[in-house]
Design an enzyme around this catalytic site. Structure first.
Site, PDB file in Angstrom:
ATOM      1  N   ARG A  14       0.841  -1.201   0.000  1.00  0.00           N
ATOM      2  CA  ARG A  14       0.000   0.000   0.000  1.00  0.00           C
ATOM      3  C   ARG A  14       0.882   1.260   0.000  1.00  0.00           C
ATOM      4  O   ARG A  14       1.076   1.877  -1.037  1.00  0.00           O
ATOM      5  CB  ARG A  14      -0.940  -0.027   1.241  1.00  0.00           C
ATOM      6  N   ASP A  15       1.454   1.624   1.139  1.00  0.00           N
ATOM      7  CA  ASP A  15       2.238   2.863   1.201  1.00  0.00           C
ATOM      8  C   ASP A  15       3.457   2.789   0.289  1.00  0.00           C
ATOM      9  O   ASP A  15       3.852   3.794  -0.314  1.00  0.00           O
ATOM     10  CB  ASP A  15       2.687   3.120   2.644  1.00  0.00           C
ATOM     11  N   HIS A 207       4.944   4.908  12.511  1.00  0.00           N
ATOM     12  CA  HIS A 207       5.076   4.837  11.047  1.00  0.00           C
ATOM     13  C   HIS A 207       6.084   5.900  10.600  1.00  0.00           C
ATOM     14  O   HIS A 207       5.807   7.094  10.694  1.00  0.00           O
ATOM     15  CB  HIS A 207       3.687   5.094  10.439  1.00  0.00           C
ATOM     16  N   HIS A 209       9.029   7.451   7.774  1.00  0.00           N
ATOM     17  CA  HIS A 209       9.630   7.536   6.446  1.00  0.00           C
ATOM     18  C   HIS A 209      11.080   7.995   6.606  1.00  0.00           C
ATOM     19  O   HIS A 209      11.392   8.786   7.498  1.00  0.00           O
ATOM     20  CB  HIS A 209       8.850   8.525   5.563  1.00  0.00           C
ATOM     21  N   CYS A 240       8.159   9.839  -0.950  1.00  0.00           N
ATOM     22  CA  CYS A 240       7.241  10.887  -0.512  1.00  0.00           C
ATOM     23  C   CYS A 240       6.853  11.762  -1.710  1.00  0.00           C
ATOM     24  O   CYS A 240       7.726  12.280  -2.406  1.00  0.00           O
ATOM     25  CB  CYS A 240       7.940  11.724   0.554  1.00  0.00           C
ATOM     26  N   ASN A 249       9.562   4.651   2.873  1.00  0.00           N
ATOM     27  CA  ASN A 249       9.324   4.171   4.236  1.00  0.00           C
ATOM     28  C   ASN A 249      10.613   3.559   4.792  1.00  0.00           C
ATOM     29  O   ASN A 249      11.491   3.150   4.036  1.00  0.00           O
ATOM     30  CB  ASN A 249       8.260   3.065   4.236  1.00  0.00           C
TER      31      ASN A 249
END
Ligand code: ZN
Length: 300
Positions: A14-15, A207, A209, A240, A249
């Site tokens: 997903r991310d 979470h 990055h 990002c 991430n």
């Protein structure tokens, strides 16, 4: 002494993928999920039910969940930004939903379509709806360390959002460094402040990055602050959108390597994690930011 447990939630499907310009087909996503579960991850974000015009890479999330229907080797998490997304996730058979708020109005208006206070109003209904459907619901506060539009985000904003969310407690609450600006001291301060207001029994997740190369240091600070669940993305993908060309991430295999060396039990097979990170690099046809997948693990 028994090793301390640390859970790593894999977010690459997903991310990790959502900001990739190169479209990844559904079959490759499903193979990625299978490799992730084979490496020992018990929870992973499989997709998001958001506007496919805004996030084309996630347009096939219903098909991904269809492909995962009936599988019980892991919990497949669906991300949602609004009640409609939650309905779509439930209809697709998701058993866990990660519902995302923001700590800053600038990001909230662009990402969730309304200021923070406005988006929080629907939360009790969202929790009730998820419970009625027997779906676990977590909440994430994004831009909890800084905002690409508003800049500095006061700690009070994060605490206020956590308090509002706590009125209808999720099983888990995450703070997300959406644009990778945090330093370990911020992590200590913000998780301390949120931990103090979170209802008892709500577990905290972090979470990060690695946009500014602080993610591993932040992960250690989070664990020192009592966090036992960390998000990671194999190969470190997840660039990002506000910093083109930046790292993504925090790489899951780098987290596994470091915390296992520190004496934690992540339950992840590092060899399989490294192989999966390399699989992602091949699928995307490019070099990825993760370090351990290039260097290999500790020499024999
Ligand atoms: Zn993220």
């Amino acid at each position: 002494m028994a090793k301390r447990k640390l859970e790593i939630v894999e977010v690459s499907p997903r991310d990790g993928l959502q900001n990739e310009a190169e479209m990844v087909d559904t079959a490759t996503k499903l193979e990625l999920v299978t490799r992730i579960t084979a490496a020992g991850f018990k929870r992973l974000e499989a997709g998001s039910f958001v506007n496919p015009k805004k996030v084309p890479q996630m347009a096939d999330t219903p098909e991904v969940f269809e492909g995962l229907r009936g599988r019980s080797d892991a919990t497949f998490i669906a991300l949602a930004l609004n009640p409609k997304g939650v309905e779509r996730a439930i209809a697709a058979g998701a058993k866990e939903v990660n519902y995302v708020f923001c700590a800053s109005d600038g990001f909230s208006i662009r990402n969730n379509g309304a200021p923070v206070a406005e988006t929080l109003k629907v939360w009790p209904d969202v929790v009730a709806r998820a419970k009625a459907a027997d779906v676990r619901i977590s909440a994430t506060i994004s831009t909890a360390f800084g905002c690409p539009f508003d800049g500095e985000v006061p700690v009070a904003n994060v605490v206020r959002a956590a308090e509002e969310i706590g009125r209808a407690p999720p099983f888990e609450l995450a703070l997300a460094d959406t644009i990778g600006v945090a330093a370990p001291s911020d992590v200590t301060e913000r998780f301390g402040a949120v931990g103090a207001v979170a209802p008892p029994g709500v577990q905290l997740r972090a979470h990060f990055h690695n946009t500014r190369n602080t993610a591993l240091a932040n992960a250690v600070a989070a664990v020192d602050a009592g966090v036992t669940i960390l998000d990671g993305s194999l190969a470190g993908i997840g660039g990002c959108p506000f910093a083109p060309g930046a790292a993504g991430n925090v790489p899951s295999e780098d987290l596994v390597y470091m915390f296992e060396r520190m004496g934690y039990d992540t339950g992840i097979d590092l060899d399989a994690a490294i192989e999966t990170a390399r699989f992602i690099g091949k699928a995307l046809g490019k070099a990825t930011p993760g370090m351990v997948s290039k260097a290999g693990k500790f020499p024999k």
